[in-house]
Structures are given as C-alpha cells and as structure tokens.
Design a protein around this motif. Structure first.
Motif, short mmCIF file in Angstrom:
data_model
loop_
_atom_site.label_atom_id
_atom_site.label_comp_id
_atom_site.label_asym_id
_atom_site.label_seq_id
_atom_site.Cartn_x
_atom_site.Cartn_y
_atom_site.Cartn_z
N THR A 98 8.72 7.24 -66.69
CA THR A 98 8.55 8.67 -66.41
C THR A 98 8.35 8.90 -64.92
OG1 THR A 98 6.25 8.39 -67.07
CG2 THR A 98 7.69 9.48 -68.63
N LYS B 113 11.78 12.12 -50.87
CA LYS B 113 11.98 13.11 -51.91
C LYS B 113 10.93 14.19 -51.81
CE LYS B 113 14.05 10.08 -55.22
NZ LYS B 113 13.79 9.00 -56.13
N TRP C 251 9.74 7.08 -62.60
CA TRP C 251 11.08 6.94 -62.01
C TRP C 251 11.89 8.21 -62.23
CZ3 TRP C 251 15.85 6.36 -64.81
CH2 TRP C 251 16.95 6.16 -63.97
N LEU C 252 11.86 8.70 -63.49
CA LEU C 252 12.65 9.89 -63.82
C LEU C 252 12.11 11.11 -63.10
CD1 LEU C 252 13.21 9.15 -67.57
CD2 LEU C 252 14.99 9.48 -65.86
N ILE D 61 24.17 21.95 -51.86
CA ILE D 61 25.20 20.92 -51.73
C ILE D 61 26.20 20.96 -52.87
CG2 ILE D 61 23.88 19.33 -50.31
CD1 ILE D 61 23.22 17.85 -52.92
N LYS E 188 13.14 21.16 -56.39
CA LYS E 188 12.17 20.70 -57.38
C LYS E 188 11.67 19.35 -56.95
CE LYS E 188 14.20 18.59 -60.71
NZ LYS E 188 14.68 18.29 -62.03
N SER F 15 11.51 15.67 -56.63
CA SER F 15 12.60 14.70 -56.70
C SER F 15 13.86 15.18 -55.99
CB SER F 15 12.96 14.27 -58.13
OG SER F 15 13.96 15.10 -58.67
N GLY G 150 24.20 24.23 -58.28
CA GLY G 150 22.89 24.69 -57.83
C GLY G 150 22.05 23.58 -57.22
N ASP G 151 22.64 22.41 -57.00
CA ASP G 151 21.88 21.32 -56.40
C ASP G 151 21.58 21.66 -54.94
OD1 ASP G 151 23.79 20.72 -58.27
OD2 ASP G 151 23.86 18.60 -57.78
N VAL G 152 20.43 21.27 -54.53
CA VAL G 152 20.09 21.45 -53.12
C VAL G 152 19.51 20.16 -52.59
CG1 VAL G 152 19.66 23.92 -53.25
CG2 VAL G 152 17.82 22.31 -53.76
N ASN H 244 16.27 26.35 -55.58
CA ASN H 244 16.40 25.31 -56.62
C ASN H 244 15.71 24.00 -56.28
OD1 ASN H 244 17.80 26.82 -58.45
ND2 ASN H 244 19.80 26.33 -57.57
N GLY I 10 11.12 11.03 -60.24
CA GLY I 10 11.43 10.84 -58.83
C GLY I 10 10.27 10.31 -58.03
#
Ligand SMILES: Nc1ncnc2c1ncn2[C@@H]1O[C@H](COP(=O)(O)OP(=O)(O)O)[C@@H](O)[C@H]1O
Ligand SMILES: [Mg+2]
Lengths: 250, 294, 265
Positions: free
Chosen positions: B26, B65, B28-29, B100, B51, B53, B104-106, B49, B31
C-alpha cells in the motif's frame, strides 16, 4: 438414579419411542435389550440430552434433563460416560488425545502429568497396551476402537456409564473382557450403568436387571430370573433367537 | 509442547508476512517510499489534478513525489514535495504544475533557481500552474479568433488558398476525432469543439465577398498582416507543442501518437499552416515580420 | 391428468414447505451464530485449535491461491494490453492490473478457490463427525462443539483468508507486471506510474474488507452445513456439495453487495 417416564419420540412420521418407562437405581447395572432399529440408541441419547423427547420426562440425578441450561447440562454430562456404538473416536486426534478429552475435570485435563498417567491407566482397563496411545483411530481395528471409546468414557471417572452395544463386533475374548470391565467398574467404583446389548448371555451375566425395548415400549424390566420366567411371547422369541444364534457362534 | 510452538510460529510468520506485504504494497501504491527524503513545502492557489504520488521533476528527471496535500483555505493549498534526490534549491526556486496529458495527468516541475542564497529549510515556495492542456485549448481558440480577424486584411490569393487548405486539414483532423470509437477524452473533445468553432468562422470569412475586396488593398493591410503572422506563429507553436508531446509519448497523448490517421491529419494541418506562414512571409511589400518557425 | 392435478394442488404445499425449510435454515444458522459468540469465552479450548486450523489453511492453500492469482494477473495484463493496444497509453495496463486484482480478482478468486478447498473440507469434516457421532461424543463429554470445532475453523478463516488475499493480490500484480513486460514495450516506470496514478488507499482496505466477509461465508456456511449433515455417507456428500455451491453463490452476492455499499454508497 435414572428415570424415564412416558417418553415419546418420533422422527418425522416414524414413531421410535411410544411412552417409555425405564429406571435405573443408584449403583445398579441394567441391560437394555431389543432388536436393532427399535430405538435403543435413541433412548440412551435421551438420557444425556443429545435428543430431546417430544413428551415425557427424563430425570437423572434428580435433574430434569430436558429443562437444563447449557452449563448444568454440561456439568451433568461430565458425570456421565457414554460409550458410542461405533466408538465415535475423534479421528483427527491420537488415542491419547481422545482419552484425554474424556478427562472432563478441567483442572486434571490441563495437568499434563495427570493425563500422562491417567490415559495408560484407562487403556490398561480395556486391555490395550500403552503404545496404542500414540496411534490414530484409523490405525485401529474395530474392536480396538470400541475399547478406546470405553477408555475415553471412563477417563473422567463418571458416576453413570451408558454403553451402546459395547461388545457387538468384538471377539469372544475381548467381549468377555468388556463384560467383566462393566461389572468391575460397577462393583468397585459404584458406577450406575446402562448397557444396550444384543448379547443376552452377556446381559444376564453382567446386569442386575434387564429391560426389553420393543415397538417403542419397554416390554419388561426385571431381574434375569423374572425375564426367563416371563410368559411374554416377545420376550420368549427374543431370548430364544438370541440364545440360538449365540450357541451357534460359540 | 515444542510442536505447539513450532506450529504457532509458522502461523505467526505467515500472518506477519501478510501484514508486511500489505503495508509495503500500500505504501508503494500510495507512492510513498522508505529512506531519506527532503520535504519541500509549496503554496499553490489551486492544485488541480495534483495528488499524493504526482511526480516531481527537475530538468525532466523525476526527483521525488508529492507527499501530502493540505487544504488551508479557499485558494490556498499547501503541497509537500518529497524529494528523494538531493536538489540544492535557491531562494528563487519555483514549482509549477504542468499538465502532461489529456487524461488529466499533471506533474510538478521544480525549478531550483539560480540565486546564490540557498532556500532556508521549511521555507514555503510559491507555486504556479502552467497553462496546461486545458489552458492551451482556450488559448488556441483565442489565437484562431485573432487569425480570423487578421484574415479579413488578407490581400494575397495564395495566402487565402493556404488558409483554406489549413482549414480543410483542420476539418479532416476533426472528422477523425469525431469518430468516437477512439473515445476522445473530455479535454480533447474541448479542443476539438474549439477548433470546430474557429474553423466555421474562418470558413464563413473566406467565403464572404468582403474578403475578396480586402485582398485588393494589400499594402494598406500590412499592419494587420503583421499581427496575423505573429498570431499564426504562436498558434502553430502551440500546436507544435501538442504534437511534440504526442511524439514524446507523454503517456496520455499516446492515443494520438498511436493513431496514425489522427496523427497524419494533425501533421498535415501543421504543414498547411506552415505553408500559410511561409507565403505570408514571402509576400512582397514592407512586411518585416520575423516569422519564427519551429 | 390426475397426476397433473395433484401436482398443481401440491404446488402451494411444496412452496410452503420449502419456505418453511428456508426459514428453519435461517433460524438454525442464527442460533449457531449465537452459540458461537457465547462459546467465545472458552478461549483456552479454541485458541490452540485455531492455531492448528490457521496453519492448515495458510500452509495448505497458499500455493493454489498464489497460482490462481498469478494466472489471473497475467491474463489481465495480456488482455488489457491487447485490448487497448494503439488506443491508450501503456501505463493504463499498470492501472488496470492493480485495480482489477486488488478490487476484484484477488479477493474473489481466492475466495472461490478456498470455497472449494476449505469450504468443502470443513463441510466434509464436520459432516463426517456428525454422522459418525463424533459431535455427539463431544457433547456427551460436556464439551461444546462450538469452541472445539466451529470457532477454531471460523476464526482461522477470518484471520488467514484476508492474509492469503494479500499474498494473492501481491502475486497477481507482480505476475501481471511481468507478463505485461513480455508483450508490451512498457517500462517499470510506466507500470508503476499507472499503478500509482489511480490508486486510492481505500482500495486496499476494500480488498481486505471483502476478503473478511468472504472468509465469513467460506467458514460459516460449510460449518453449518456439515454440522447439520443428515445420516450416512450420502448426507456428508450432500452437505459438502451444498456447502460449496451455497458458499460460492454467497461470495458472488457479497461481492456485488459490497461493491454497491462501499464503492457507491
Ligand atoms: N437423528 C435421527 N433422525 C432420524 N431418524 C433417526 C435418528 N436417530 C435414529 N433414527 C431412527 O430411529 C430408529 C432407531 O434407531 P436406533 O436407536 O439407532 O436403533 P437401535 O435400537 O438399533 O440402536 C432407526 O430407524 C433410525 O433410523
Ligand atoms: Mg443402536
């Protein structure tokens, strides 16, 4: 003292017990005879509350078995040793652990040295070697399993012993040993016993009184002499047939 | 007894191993990572957007991160960047949220700054949000509107034709996009709607008789043409960024990058735009605009 | 004609009988639960036996659970990669593998495998104990079948099945990762990015909560079925198959119910 009064029991449409009156006095050994499938085992299970009657009362030690709470019932049961027809050994456990479970007193049960002494003692009583303790029930013969079942029932030094066909399927030597053991326990420890059996000779040799269950009722409960003297056809038929087969077998 | 302990130890180790796997997985996931990290607090007015991680990059290299996002009030969000690489930050270091991709990734781009005074520990950086894909679309629309206004000052038939070609290319691009099987994302759809509007307006402008008349007064329209050229340049540059992003396989743009038809149309649009600019630039007259091409 | 008539006439009766039968099951099941809670005080009895059962579940089922979930992870990765090739960025494979394994495949496949493995074993064991009078024997010794037989099995399941699910999730994701790399030009960074991007910590808890509920079904239903098995070897067989079917259906029902309750409240 065990007393059944007017006990009725049916499974679905099948009437098994139809007003059974049956009593065992303190220190007495009673043999319960009857053709197979008449409900002897069912009757015996009523005594320790494994089966509840549809009507009628069952009194053990002045306690009404059917009305007991969980704790009192457990307490009563720990004073009763029940020998199941086919042993009913816990097959995931060794003989040692099986017999240890029969030591119903919790303090003794947790005391490892007490158990280590008590288990071989019980095995010896049923004519089994201490080495048997390490075996699993699956590794035993039918007769040995039966005897381990008896050893488990007596391990807790019960006040009452209920034997469900303890000698059926045993060779005559071991059947005699069991018969003598029943008598011995009754005489030396003052245990009150009920022995369900087919073996009329054994019943007569061991018991103070004999009862015959037939068609859901106790036909007669009395001394062996009363039994032999009875003119009841069902009794006569049962005795004759059984004596015949046994004299043949022997 | 020994046997019992062995059995309990086995059960215990299975349970502990399970709990350990759970915790590590958890983390790792989520981040999170173990080990040393520098925490850099940044103040943003809006994190969009971002968050925990979300990657933090310096010079295009991921150095950490986003660790934690704390809402401090309307228009005030504190974001802790956890840097696993040691990056010496100066007083004038800046953090920028950059879009990027179209999903919606940033990412947070960290500019360590050039000031000789290092950032004092715990000092909160001021963060900004770069015009992302969303902003880009709006700007593109604005630029295109300006193009349309300038187009009214067009004098050269060749240029008009080029512009027309551009429009056609744009329309083809749009028709490919209109194919919803490719499932354009919300932002792509916005881009397309915007382009469609521009296209419709440009089309009507070119068809209007007014355009033909303005074409005869080429000299008087030099100023307008200059403005048009500048605007075209920036628009094209923006489209170029878009295409470069696609080429770079910036994740979410992959749909474009891997959809050959779409890509071809987009490239054709750009070529057409370039031709338009070339023709504007080559036009004789007092035009001195330096057209910067890509 | 006559048989048809009697069949029609006996239909309401049959429905009524099965309704009463179902109610009786619910009632008996609830009574068993009540007894179970009452017997929790006898920890001296159930604790060592729970250890036994836990070891047997853990060591006995780990391999098959990991095997199934590894294949599930690999297939998810391969099919996702195939399905979205050319349409979505590769990192989506990371997202889909992690989310499908953790939210659905890990817990559900583990539960279904264990319904067959543990559920069937529990039903058969207890059914055999019932028909060979071992349960009666236990009671005749004044001992509670709950603390000796049922609680250890249920508790061991409640502890070990979520643990097995955690392992299954981990292996499923790793297998998916590995297979994705075999067929797609996806880097570790891409996979990690996709895995982390849509991750919410609640996903992990959801997975465990599901496993916990499934564990309840996997242990309680077969224990109930076995405990109430009818006479004879046939009774044991019937208890076992009914237990496995009922458990599997319950798992799927719980799966849907929990998704509705926890993900779309
Ligand atoms: N739990 C039960 N449910 C239904 N029928 C039973 C049950 N126990 C016993 N019976 C039926 O009761 C009858 C008497 O059984 P039993 O007491 O075992 O006979 P026996 O006198 O040989 O010991 C048998 O027909 C048996 O099928
Ligand atoms: Mg019998």
């Amino acid at each position: 003292m065990i007393e059944l009064r007017g006990v009725h029991k049916r499974f679905g449409q099948q009437v098994i017990l139809n007003g059974v009156d049956f009593s065992v006095e303190e220190g007495e050994t009673v043999a319960l005879l009857g053709p197979s499938g008449t409900g002897k085992s069912v009757l015996l299970k009523h005594i320790i509350g494994l089966i509840h009657p549809d009507s009628g009362t069952i009194i053990v030690d002045d306690l009404n078995v059917a009305s007991l709470g969980r704790k009192e019932l457990a307490a009563l049961r720990s004073t009763i040793g029940y020998v199941f027809q086919n042993g009913a050994l816990f097959d995931s456990m060794t003989v040692f652990e099986n017999i240890r479970l029969g030591i119903t007193d919790e303090k003794c049960n947790r005391d490892a040295s007490y158990c280590a002494a008590r288990v071989p003692e019980c095995l010896a009583l049923v004519n089994l070697t201490p080495e048997t303790a390490a075996k699993f029930p699956a590794e035993l013969s039918g007769g040995m399993r039966k005897r381990v079942g008896i050893a488990r029932a007596i391990a807790g030094r019960p006040k009452y012993l209920l034997y469900d066909e303890p000698t059926s399927g045993l060779d005559p030597v071991n059947a005699d040993i069991i018969d003598r053991l029943v008598k011995h326990l009754a005489e030396t420890l003052g245990v009150t016993s009920v022995m369900v059996t087919h073996d009329v000779r054994g019943a007569f040799r061991v018991s103070d009184r004999v009862a015959l269950l037939s068609d859901g009722k106790i036909v007669l409960q009395g001394t062996p002499q009363e039994f032999l003297a009875s003119a009841d056809l069902r009794i006569k038929a049962f005795l004759e047939r059984d004596f015949d087969t046994h004299s043949f077998a022997a | 007894m020994d046997l019992h302990y062995k059995r309990e130890a086995l059960v215990g180790s299975i349970v502990l191993a399970g709990v350990a796997v759970f915790v590590v997985a958890t983390m790792w996931l989520g981040g999170k990572s173990f080990g040393r990290k520098d925490l850099v607090p940044v103040h943003f007015t809006d994190v969009g957007n971002v968050k925990s991680s979300t990657p933090v990059k310096v010079s295009g290299v991921q150095v950490g991160k986003v660790d934690r996002i704390a809402f401090e009030g309307v228009g005030s969000v504190r974001v802790d960047l956890a840097l696993t690489e040691h990056v010496p930050l100066s007083q004038d270091a800046k953090a920028t949220i950059v879009a990027i991709g179209v999903l919606g990734d940033v990412e947070v781009v960290l500019d360590p700054g050039t000031d000789s005074v290092p950032l004092s520990p715990g000092q909160v950086l001021e963060g900004t949000t770069a015009a992302g894909m969303g902003g880009l679309v709006d700007e593109l629309g604005g630029q295109a509107r300006a193009v349309m206004i300038g187009a009214q000052a067009l004098l050269n038939q060749q240029t008009a034709d080029d512009l027309h070609e551009t429009l056609k290319a744009m329309q083809r691009l749009m028709s490919v996009y209109a194919d919803t099987r490719t499932g354009p994302t919300a932002e792509m759809t916005r881009l397309m709607v915007s382009l469609q509007g521009v296209s419709a307006r440009l089309d009507s402008t070119l068809a209007s008789p007014a355009l033909a008349s303005t074409m005869e007064n080429m000299d008087s329209a030099t100023a307008g043409l200059t403005r048009l050229t500048e605007q075209l340049t920036t628009t094209t540059a923006r489209m170029d960024t878009l295409v470069q992003n696609m080429n770079a396989g910036k994740g979410t743009m992959g749909q474009l990058a891997t959809n050959p038809a779409l890509y071809d149309q987009l490239t054709a649009t750009m070529k057409s735009m370039q031709a338009l600019l070339d023709s504007v630039q080559a036009k004789p007259g007092k035009l001195t605009v330096q057209v910067k091409m890509f | 004609m006559q048989t048809a008539q009697t069949a029609i006439l006996s239909l309401p009766r049959a429905v009524g009988r099965s309704a009463i039968g179902a109610l009786a099951h619910v009632g008996r099941f609830s009574l068993m639960l009540a007894e179970l809670f009452r017997a929790l005080g006898e920890w001296r009895i159930w604790l060592p036996r729970t250890m036994d059962e836990a070891r047997s579940i853990g060591a006995g089922s780990l391999f098959i659970v990991l095997l199934v979930s590894a294949f599930a992870g690999a297939v998810t990765a391969l099919q996702t990669g195939y399905q979205f090739q050319g349409n979505l960025p590769y990192y989506v494979v990371g997202t889909l593998v992690v989310e499908s394994i953790v939210l659905e495949l890990g817990p559900v496949l583990t539960a279904l495998v264990l319904a067959g493995r543990i559920g069937a074993r529990y039903a058969a064991e207890l059914g055999t104990m019932r028909v060979t009078e071992q349960i009666d024997a236990l009671e005749s010794l004044g001992r509670s079948p709950m603390s000796h037989l049922i609680i250890p099995r249920v508790l061991a399941g409640l502890v070990m099945i979520p643990i097995l699910t955690i392992f299954a999730n981990a292996i499923g994701v790793l297998a998916g990762w590995w297979s994705a790399k075999q067929v797609l030009p996806i880097s570790n960074g891409d996979f990690t990015y996709g895995a982390q991007y849509f991750w919410r910590p609640f996903d992990a808890y959801y997975s465990i909560i599901k496993a916990f509920f499934f564990a309840g079904a996997i242990t309680l239903i077969p224990c109930y079925m076995g405990f109430n098995a009818q006479q004879g070897a046939e009774g044991v067989g019937k208890a076992t198959t009914t237990a496995v079917v009922a458990t599997s259906v319950t798992i799927l029902l719980l799966d849907t119910l929990l998704a509705k309750l926890l993900l779309h409240p």
